[in-house]
Design an enzyme around this catalytic site. Structure first.
Site, PDB file in Angstrom:
ATOM      1  CB  CYS A 229      -0.908  -0.101   1.289  1.00  0.00           C
ATOM      2  SG  CYS A 229      -1.948   1.536   1.329  1.00  0.00           S
TER       3      CYS A 229
ATOM      4  CB  CYS B  77      -0.449   2.502   5.590  1.00  0.00           C
ATOM      5  SG  CYS B  77      -1.103   0.845   5.136  1.00  0.00           S
TER       6      CYS B  77
ATOM      7  CB  CYS C  56      -5.210  -0.730   2.878  1.00  0.00           C
ATOM      8  SG  CYS C  56      -3.764  -0.912   3.751  1.00  0.00           S
TER       9      CYS C  56
ATOM     10  CB  CYS D 239      -4.007   2.898   6.107  1.00  0.00           C
ATOM     11  SG  CYS D 239      -3.892   2.789   4.533  1.00  0.00           S
TER      12      CYS D 239
ATOM     13  CB  CYS E  71      -9.415  -4.406 -10.947  1.00  0.00           C
ATOM     14  SG  CYS E  71      -9.502  -3.183 -12.381  1.00  0.00           S
TER      15      CYS E  71
END
Length: 158
Positions: free
Chosen positions: A70, A73, A119, A122, A142
């Site tokens: 991510c 984060c 995510c 976060c 996607c």
């Protein structure tokens, strides 16, 4: 020392104190704080649920070997061996790195019913999940390239 991502926010290099590739503790950070540590493009996609234009993301046709994290984060999301070539215009994966690396939310925006992928650490918007993937699970994650950060696999020396 754990990794910290430096972001260029309004012309200044800002250290994102929430970025870690080892900490899996769930973050509860308001958007007003994220806006101070993420660049404008990443903020608009990850916090405001925007989508980058098809076929413009840096990881769409990228085929490097390694791990995707991510970008907000540092949470581990996907391995490159779960990435596949699709014609949707965004990087696509058939499985996450671990079950809780992402969370799923029903998305009824734009007169469609989809599954949003966020995510698991976060709550950043990453993209959507569809049921037309290449494996038996039929999953196609996607994702927006801007929501991802890639680290190449380190080659072991002989």
């Amino acid at each position: 020392m754990e990794a910290q991502r430096i972001q260029n926010v309004k012309g200044k290099n800002i250290v994102n104190p929430y970025y870690s590739r080892t900490d899996t503790q769930i973050l509860k950070v308001p958007n007003s704080t994220w806006k101070k540590v993420l660049n404008a493009d990443l903020y608009s996609v990850s916090r405001l649920n925007e989508t980058e234009m098809a076929n413009t993301g840096k990881y769409n046709k990228f085929d490097g070997r390694g791990t995707y994290y991510c970008a907000a984060c540092g949470n581990a999301l996907f391995r490159s061996d779960a990435k596949f070539a699709s014609t949707c215009g965004w990087p696509s994966f058939f499985e996450t790195i671990r079950p809780k690396s992402v969370i799923y939310i029903k998305d009824e925006s734009y007169n469609m019913v989809r599954t949003e992928v966020r995510c698991g650490r976060c709550d950043a918007h990453l993209g959507h999940l569809f049921d037309d993937g290449p494996t038996a699970s039929k999953k196609r994650f996607c994702m927006n390239s801007i929501s991802l950060e890639f680290e190449p696999m380190v080659k072991k020396s002989k």
